[in-house]
Design a protein around this motif. Structure first.
Motif, short mmCIF file in Angstrom:
data_model
loop_
_atom_site.label_atom_id
_atom_site.label_comp_id
_atom_site.label_asym_id
_atom_site.label_seq_id
_atom_site.Cartn_x
_atom_site.Cartn_y
_atom_site.Cartn_z
N LEU B 161 -15.36 0.29 3.12
CA LEU B 161 -14.71 0.64 4.39
C LEU B 161 -14.85 2.13 4.69
O LEU B 161 -15.22 2.92 3.83
CB LEU B 161 -13.21 0.31 4.29
CG LEU B 161 -12.85 -1.13 3.91
CD1 LEU B 161 -11.39 -1.21 3.49
CD2 LEU B 161 -13.12 -2.06 5.08
N ARG B 162 -14.52 2.49 5.96
CA ARG B 162 -14.45 3.92 6.30
C ARG B 162 -13.27 4.56 5.56
O ARG B 162 -13.38 5.65 5.03
CB ARG B 162 -14.21 4.08 7.81
CG ARG B 162 -15.44 3.86 8.66
CD ARG B 162 -15.07 4.04 10.13
NE ARG B 162 -16.11 3.50 10.98
CZ ARG B 162 -17.21 4.16 11.33
NH1 ARG B 162 -17.40 5.39 10.92
NH2 ARG B 162 -18.11 3.59 12.10
N ASP B 163 -12.12 3.88 5.58
CA ASP B 163 -10.92 4.38 4.91
C ASP B 163 -10.23 3.22 4.21
O ASP B 163 -10.26 2.10 4.71
CB ASP B 163 -9.93 4.97 5.93
CG ASP B 163 -10.50 6.16 6.65
OD1 ASP B 163 -10.73 7.19 6.01
OD2 ASP B 163 -10.73 6.04 7.87
N CYS B 164 -9.60 3.50 3.07
CA CYS B 164 -8.84 2.45 2.39
C CYS B 164 -7.57 2.15 3.18
O CYS B 164 -6.88 3.07 3.63
CB CYS B 164 -8.46 2.89 0.97
SG CYS B 164 -9.86 2.97 -0.16
N ALA B 165 -7.27 0.86 3.34
CA ALA B 165 -6.01 0.47 3.96
C ALA B 165 -4.92 0.36 2.91
O ALA B 165 -3.75 0.61 3.19
CB ALA B 165 -6.19 -0.87 4.68
N LEU B 166 -5.29 0.01 1.68
CA LEU B 166 -4.32 -0.13 0.59
C LEU B 166 -4.04 1.24 -0.04
O LEU B 166 -4.84 2.17 0.10
CB LEU B 166 -4.88 -1.08 -0.47
CG LEU B 166 -5.07 -2.54 -0.03
CD1 LEU B 166 -5.86 -3.31 -1.08
CD2 LEU B 166 -3.72 -3.20 0.20
N PRO B 167 -2.93 1.36 -0.79
CA PRO B 167 -2.66 2.62 -1.50
C PRO B 167 -3.79 2.95 -2.49
O PRO B 167 -4.21 2.07 -3.24
CB PRO B 167 -1.36 2.34 -2.25
CG PRO B 167 -0.76 1.15 -1.58
CD PRO B 167 -1.89 0.35 -1.01
N VAL B 168 -4.24 4.19 -2.46
CA VAL B 168 -5.40 4.55 -3.27
C VAL B 168 -5.03 4.79 -4.73
O VAL B 168 -3.88 5.10 -5.06
CB VAL B 168 -6.14 5.79 -2.72
CG1 VAL B 168 -6.60 5.54 -1.29
CG2 VAL B 168 -5.29 7.04 -2.83
N THR B 169 -6.03 4.68 -5.60
CA THR B 169 -5.89 4.97 -7.02
C THR B 169 -6.25 6.42 -7.29
O THR B 169 -5.66 7.07 -8.15
CB THR B 169 -6.80 4.02 -7.83
OG1 THR B 169 -6.49 2.68 -7.44
CG2 THR B 169 -6.62 4.19 -9.32
N ALA B 170 -7.27 6.91 -6.59
CA ALA B 170 -7.64 8.33 -6.63
C ALA B 170 -8.49 8.60 -5.39
O ALA B 170 -9.03 7.67 -4.78
CB ALA B 170 -8.43 8.66 -7.90
#
Lengths: 246, 217
Positions: B161-170
């Motif tokens: 994706l362009r940006d993660c929708a879910l909370p990121v890990t790093a």
């Protein structure tokens, strides 16, 4: 306390004094090092409003062994501090989840290395430290960070415990411990972080001097209580993975 | 999703392709799930040390039932063997190896990877709890972060994706991604196609991806 007094005859006796509201760390990782016998004794002992520290909340395997999830189901837990508060496979639902979702039990989700280091720090007399782990994530929101040499770090506090329950392979009556293979995991750092360390021991507890001082993983200075695990079925031993899979 | 008629690589092939990137002498941490399959890959005489979070350093293949040692598991709880030169250390020392930057590559599964190198693998939408394990320590501190994941969700939604929708890990750490459709490298605003799996066209890969793809130079 004389060193011979560290050996206790039963799990029930070894944990009888645990009060409501105690903070307890449970060793173990994917089986090895998990204090099944002490946990079963705690289920019977009934202390409540406990804060429990462990890698996972338990309950991911069938048949189940005594674990944190059972303490939760037994109404003994106020809060867990774990690296997993959900199953590794998102389709699996843990026994813990229902109690967490309803607000009955609180949880603090901590990256596994941060959990180990918070315990290590507590055992080493270090109140807090900075780590790069979790910077830029939801876990860091609203918390203190600091840039050191151009990199951002998150402040983490030590995690002292009232008790640690761990499992070891060998012990001597002075409380010196040896772990075998993957049994070691969190057990040595939890032993340093707790005021009272209770150990379930797989082999017969040896006289002082019987273990090579060069081959001790945890010094007896950290260890207060030792209980030899009786043979099955009275004692709980390791379950085989193929039995879990059934 | 008619554009992606070619399924491309299976899980072992995805792992095999990524494992070819491992260099002689690397210290490698494999996450649970598909990444574990990298340890099955034949990488010739390259000497790799597999690191497990629980302090089992230098583990070897999973042992069949009856031959396993119940005191010995890797981070996924599998009963493994030890390779010559293996060592057992405690959890804090194991994460000292991680945090001090001594892991050459960590290979993890994920739900989403973003064009800027962010990735998400610890919490699904709507869940209260999460499963972080060692992922945040590894992602923040390993020299390289490789991701293996199916290119699309079961519903056919893109995971790149362009940006993660879910909370990121790093944030900004992923440098290489293996999916069933090929090998991709985050470029900041999209993904460079390093390689496509047999039968997969560039157009099909683009149609299955939530960010622009570019041909690898």
């Amino acid at each position: 306390m004389g060193r011979r007094n560290k050996i206790i005859g039963s799990f029930a006796e070894a944990i009888a004094d645990i009060p409501d509201g105690a903070t307890i760390a449970f060793g173990g990782f994917a089986g090895p090092g998990t204090p099944y016998n002490l946990t079963r004794a705690l289920l019977a002992q009934g202390a409540k409003r406990l804060t429990c520290i462990a890698n996972t909340t338990g309950g991911a395997h069938v048949p189940r062994m005594p674990d944190l999830g059972m303490l939760v189901e037994n109404g003994q837990v106020a809060k867990v501090i774990c690296a997993f508060t959900a199953a590794t496979r998102p389709t699996d639902v843990l026994p813990f989840t229902k109690y967490y979702d309803s607000g009955e039990v609180a949880a603090e989700l901590v990256p596994q290395g941060t959990l180990a280091e918070r315990l290590r720090a507590a055992g080493a007399g270090i109140p807090a430290f900075y780590t790069p782990t979790a910077v830029g994530t939801e876990l860091a929101e609203g918390r203190e960070t600091r840039v050191i040499d151009g990199r951002e770090y998150l402040l983490e506090y030590a995690l002292p415990c009232d008790y640690a329950f761990i499992r070891a392979w060998r012990a001597d009556e002075a409380g010196n411990l040896q772990f075998r293979l993957a049994q070691r995991n969190f057990c040595p750092v939890m032993a340093t972080a707790a005021k009272t360390v209770v150990v379930e021991v797989e082999e017969d507890i040896l006289p002082a001097g019987a273990l090579d001082p060069d081959q001790i993983h945890t010094s007896g200075i950290f260890v207060q209580r030792l209980v030899k695990i009786p043979p099955a079925p009275e004692g709980l031993w390791t379950i085989r993975r193929q039995e879990r899979a059934k | 999703m008619s554009a992606t008629t070619a399924k491309g690589w299976d899980r072992q092939q995805m792992a095999d392709r990524l494992a070819q990137e491992f260099q002689d002498g690397w210290i490698v941490n494999l996450g649970v799930g598909i990444p574990t399959l990298c340890s099955n890959t034949d990488i010739g005489d390259r000497d790799i040390i597999y690191h497990a979070e629980n302090g089992v350093i230098g583990y070897g293949p999973v042992l069949p039932a009856g031959q396993e040692d119940l005191h010995l598991v890797n981070a996924g709880g599998q009963n493994v063997s030890l390779n010559p030169g293996a060592a057992i250390i405690h959890h804090a020392d194991s994460f000292a190896i991680i945090r001090s930057g001594r892991i050459d590559v960590t290979v993890m599964g994920a739900y989403e990877v973003a064009a800027n190198g962010d990735f998400a693998n610890w919490k699904i939408g709507g869940a209260r709890g999460g499963g972080i394990g060692g992922a945040m320590d590894l992602a923040a501190c390993a020299k390289r972060v490789f991701i293996i994941l199916e290119h699309n969700t079961r519903k056919g939604e893109p995971r790149l994706l362009r940006d993660c929708a879910l909370p990121v890990t790093a944030r900004g750490v992923v440098t290489l991604v293996a999916t069933n459709l090929g090998l991709f490298a985050p470029t900041g605003d999209g993904f460079a196609v390093r390689e496509l799996a047999p039968g997969v066209t560039f157009a099909a890969a683009q149609a299955a991806t939530g960010a622009p793809l570019t041909e690898h130079p």
